[in-house]
Motif scaffolding. Structure first.
Motif, short mmCIF file in Angstrom:
data_model
loop_
_atom_site.label_atom_id
_atom_site.label_comp_id
_atom_site.label_asym_id
_atom_site.label_seq_id
_atom_site.Cartn_x
_atom_site.Cartn_y
_atom_site.Cartn_z
N LEU A 10 9.12 13.52 -7.08
CA LEU A 10 8.18 14.64 -7.23
C LEU A 10 7.51 14.43 -8.58
CD1 LEU A 10 9.16 18.19 -6.05
CD2 LEU A 10 7.34 17.83 -7.72
N ASN A 11 6.90 13.24 -8.70
CA ASN A 11 6.50 12.76 -10.02
C ASN A 11 5.00 12.61 -10.21
OD1 ASN A 11 6.67 10.65 -8.17
ND2 ASN A 11 7.16 9.12 -9.72
N THR A 12 4.23 13.50 -9.59
CA THR A 12 2.82 13.59 -9.96
C THR A 12 2.64 14.73 -10.96
OG1 THR A 12 2.29 15.10 -8.16
CG2 THR A 12 2.02 12.77 -7.72
N LEU A 13 1.52 14.69 -11.67
CA LEU A 13 1.16 15.82 -12.50
C LEU A 13 0.59 16.92 -11.62
CD1 LEU A 13 -0.46 14.07 -15.59
CD2 LEU A 13 1.87 14.96 -15.35
N LEU A 14 0.85 18.16 -12.00
CA LEU A 14 0.54 19.31 -11.15
C LEU A 14 -0.50 20.22 -11.80
CD1 LEU A 14 4.26 20.13 -10.32
CD2 LEU A 14 2.64 18.97 -8.79
N TYR A 15 -1.31 20.84 -10.94
CA TYR A 15 -2.23 21.87 -11.42
C TYR A 15 -1.56 23.24 -11.28
CZ TYR A 15 -5.74 18.16 -10.92
OH TYR A 15 -6.44 16.99 -11.02
N ASP A 16 -2.11 24.22 -11.96
CA ASP A 16 -1.53 25.57 -11.91
C ASP A 16 -1.39 26.09 -10.49
OD1 ASP A 16 -3.22 26.06 -14.91
OD2 ASP A 16 -1.08 26.43 -14.72
N ASN A 17 -2.40 25.81 -9.65
CA ASN A 17 -2.37 26.35 -8.28
C ASN A 17 -1.42 25.58 -7.36
OD1 ASN A 17 -3.79 24.00 -7.93
ND2 ASN A 17 -5.60 24.94 -7.02
N GLU A 18 -0.75 24.56 -7.90
CA GLU A 18 0.20 23.79 -7.09
C GLU A 18 1.66 24.10 -7.44
OE1 GLU A 18 -2.31 19.66 -6.30
OE2 GLU A 18 -1.25 19.92 -8.21
N LEU A 19 1.87 24.85 -8.50
CA LEU A 19 3.23 25.06 -8.99
C LEU A 19 4.10 25.83 -8.01
CD1 LEU A 19 2.59 25.76 -12.79
CD2 LEU A 19 3.28 23.62 -11.68
N ALA A 20 3.55 26.83 -7.36
CA ALA A 20 4.33 27.61 -6.40
C ALA A 20 4.78 26.74 -5.23
CB ALA A 20 3.51 28.80 -5.89
N GLU A 21 3.87 25.89 -4.76
CA GLU A 21 4.23 24.97 -3.67
C GLU A 21 5.30 23.98 -4.13
OE1 GLU A 21 2.23 21.49 -0.84
OE2 GLU A 21 0.95 22.73 -2.13
N ALA A 22 5.16 23.48 -5.35
CA ALA A 22 6.15 22.53 -5.88
C ALA A 22 7.52 23.19 -6.01
CB ALA A 22 5.69 21.99 -7.23
N GLU A 23 7.54 24.42 -6.48
CA GLU A 23 8.80 25.14 -6.61
C GLU A 23 9.46 25.35 -5.25
OE1 GLU A 23 9.45 28.56 -9.50
OE2 GLU A 23 9.30 29.63 -7.59
N SER A 24 8.67 25.72 -4.26
CA SER A 24 9.19 25.91 -2.90
C SER A 24 9.73 24.59 -2.34
CB SER A 24 8.09 26.46 -2.00
OG SER A 24 8.55 26.58 -0.66
N LEU A 25 9.00 23.50 -2.60
CA LEU A 25 9.44 22.19 -2.12
C LEU A 25 10.77 21.79 -2.75
CD1 LEU A 25 9.00 19.57 -0.58
CD2 LEU A 25 7.52 18.78 -2.45
N CYS A 26 10.94 22.06 -4.03
CA CYS A 26 12.20 21.75 -4.70
C CYS A 26 13.37 22.47 -4.03
CB CYS A 26 12.14 22.14 -6.17
SG CYS A 26 11.04 21.12 -7.17
N ASN A 27 13.16 23.72 -3.67
CA ASN A 27 14.21 24.48 -3.00
C ASN A 27 14.49 23.95 -1.60
OD1 ASN A 27 15.16 27.07 -4.62
ND2 ASN A 27 12.98 26.80 -5.07
#
Length: 647
Positions: A64-81
């Motif tokens: 999960l090693n790309t840089l993220l934009y603000d509007n992607e953080l919620a999706e990234a957090e959900s993916l981690c879970n």
């Protein structure tokens, strides 16, 4: 101490192939944010890979090693879970915003994209909650040893595969040329293109060569040294590679790591099982651009293959004669060609050419026995001349052998014991990790008429384990009287016992994962004490291992959470403008598009520091092609080369 062989997985199939060939861990991209836009995988496939891997105590890491934009953080957090729920063992990250999100207690590994090249950087990441750091590829073994001395975090290093010529995470060339960011998983690999080298006046020094295309990494000769230096995970690059590549390279390094374990008391592999191979692993047989150890011991040259960025294979002989469509070759002893092989060579013009073999036959063996003479019909021999050295970059027979489903079989050894119970029989097993399983069966006890022959057949039936991961080793038959057993009874008892043994292995692994969760507290759990310590020091940068001049966009801050992370760790981020990657400012000629330990002057034998100075050789150099003109800066004090967009 345990060591780990970490292999790439493009998908579920490749992941299973890596495990069958001896990987202790695999890394795979998830549905998104995985730094390889074309190598994403569903949660369902990752969950299936996790179950398959954990049978052998093999770990699964997700990138999960790309840089993220603000509007992607919620999706990234959900993916981690979601990945945590799927049983994944760790996440490999680049964006520090992830340290600020509400993550489950899953280990975090710092991707090499974070440019982990000094003890100070690694120590900083350890303090922020990172469990493992993937070191920069260009570090020497001595530099690795220095990092190990300064930190207690797990260290991972690349051992084989493609090399980025730039410091990882610090390459903006692809982004500058075509808006395809390497830090967003979209690298267009401009380093593999042709360039002309010119002086300030435009005079051509070298024309149309692959001047930045590095050979592939191969540090197989340094495994023991790397273990002694503190590396516990040996990483094979190749998340875009197919199963035959991954299986061959994994099998090769599996053998080398087993040799290291055998030679170093107290050293063990981190997973279980043994591998039965039906092919001799050989890295020369898989895709490679030629090999380099890339500064393992010292600075060296011959790091690139200017003729081509494609696979060059290994040399097998030379051209003797060309007669129309037929080509006569003198091949090294033991080399045999087959229809469908791929051959390549460096032409007289200096470019690499290649073609396929249509037909091939051996004419005779030289009296000395060192060579064989073959007559081949090639798809195209128009560029060949007598005396040209021939290489094979596709060995069809070897590839088909590796691709076979049974070419690498991994198994867990288990000992079985059969004894009586009041109602029937009990079959118990102890696998190689000491996990005990038991299965009882109620059935009639029939007296045996020929006990010796009967017990031999009992052992034969119990030894069968086809279709499972187990290999039955020792069998004990502990009975008070001579009994007869129906094959159906033994088969059912054995199958049931092995099913239980597999479930027990997965349960034991899951319990160990859960027990380890207490040490995987995320950044939020650590930050209060960390902030209290930092606030006692008025110097913002004293606790942060980067100098202020490195913070002009180089830390790849693309969202507010990442900016807060650096601020909480003592960095004044008010002057740092977050990158958007659509308008990143990479046109600024004062910002390097690439920084690399590779030095083109050194490669050409013209380094004023390490080689004899050539007063005639230009001090100012440029690279140019259809994408533009780029200025080279040689920082000899830091021993790095920087590439800028020319004004």
């Amino acid at each position: 101490m345990t060591i780990e062989l970490l292999s790439p997985a493009r998908n579920l199939k490749v992941g299973k192939a890596a495990i069958s060939a001896g990987a202790d861990a695999v890394y795979i991209g998830g549905p998104s944010f995985g730094a390889r836009a074309s190598a994403g995988n569903s949660i369902q496939d990752i969950r299936e890979l996790v179950v398959y891997a954990h049978q052998f105590s093999v770990k699964v890491f997700v990138t999960l090693n790309t840089l993220l934009y603000d509007n992607e953080l919620a999706e990234a957090e959900s993916l981690c879970n979601d990945l945590y729920a799927a049983g994944v063992d760790a996440l490999i990250i680049q964006d520090t915003a992830l340290l600020k999100l509400k993550l489950p207690p899953i280990p975090l590994h710092a991707s090499t994209q974070m440019h982990n090249n000094t003890p100070e950087r690694v120590k900083f990441l350890e303090g922020a909650g990172i469990k493992r750091v993937v070191l920069a590829r260009e570090l020497s073994i001595e530099q690795i040893r220095n990092v190990r001395a300064g930190t207690g975090v797990e260290l991972e290093a690349f051992i084989h595969g493609s090399l980025c010529v730039s410091f990882s995470g610090r390459c903006f060339m692809s982004e500058s040329i075509g808006n395809r960011s390497a830090n967003r998983g979209e690298c267009a690999q401009p380093c593999r293109n042709k360039y002309s080298l010119t002086d300030e006046s435009g005079n051509v020094i070298i024309k149309d060569k692959h001047l930045l295309s590095l050979r592939d990494l191969n540090r197989s000769a340094f495994i023991s040294d790397m273990i002694d230096a503190g590396i516990s995970s040996f990483k094979i690059e190749g998340r875009l590679k197919d199963a035959d590549y991954v299986k061959n390279i994994t099998a090769y390094y599996n053998g080398l790591l087993n040799e290291a374990v055998a030679s170093k008391p107290g050293l063990n592999r981190s997973s279980s099982g043994s591998v039965d191979l039906k092919f001799p692993p050989n890295p020369d047989k898989s895709f490679n651009r030629g090999f380099t150890d890339y500064f393992a011991v010292s600075r060296n040259s011959n790091l690139t293959n200017p003729a081509s960025p494609k696979s060059i294979g290994s040399e097998i002989g030379e051209v003797v004669e060309i007669k129309g469509k037929a080509t006569r070759l003198k091949l090294l002893k033991g080399v045999e060609l087959a229809n469908g092989d791929g051959l390549c060579w460096i032409s007289k013009s200096g470019s690499m050419q290649g073609t396929g073999v249509n037909t091939a036959s051996c004419e005779f063996e030289f009296p000395t026995g060192e060579y064989n003479q073959w007559m081949v019909e090639l798809a195209d021999n128009s560029d060949l001349q007598p005396g040209i050295k021939i290489r094979r970059n596709f060995d069809k027979a070897f590839t088909e052998l590796v691709e076979n489903d049974g070419s690498a079989i991994r198994s867990i050894s288990i000992d079985l014991s059969l004894k009586e119970s009041p109602e029937g029989f009990i079959l118990s097993g102890v696998d190689e990790d000491g996990i005990i399983s038991e299965m009882s069966m109620v059935c009639e006890k029939i007296p045996a008429t020929n006990p010796d022959a009967g017990y031999q057949k009992v052992k034969e039936q119990l030894r069968k384990s086809g279709g499972t991961i187990f290999r039955v080793m020792n069998i004990e038959v502990l009975l008070d009287k001579d009994l007869f057993f129906k094959h159906s009874v033994l088969n059912q008892l054995r199958r049931s016992l092995l099913d239980v043994a597999l479930k027990n292995r997965l349960n034991v692994y899951a319990e160990k994962q859960k027990a380890d969760e207490s040490s995987n507290r995320n950044y939020q759990d650590r930050i209060k004490s960390h902030k209290d310590r930092l606030h006692k020091n008025s110097d913002h940068y004293s606790n942060y291992p980067y100098s202020p001049d490195e913070l002009t966009g180089k830390e790849n801050i693309t969202n507010k959470q990442a900016a807060e992370f650096y601020s909480e760790n003592g960095v004044d981020v008010t002057s740092i403008q977050m990158q958007s990657f659509k308008d990143s400012g990479m046109s600024d000629p004062n910002l390097p598009l690439m920084t690399t330990k590779f030095c083109l002057r050194y490669e050409l034998g013209k380094s004023p520091v390490h080689q004899s100075t050539d007063p005639v050789f230009p001090k100012t150099l440029y690279l140019s092609n259809r994408d533009g003109r780029f200025r080279l800066n040689f920082d000899c004090k830091a021993c790095v080369m920087k590439i800028y967009k020319a004004k």
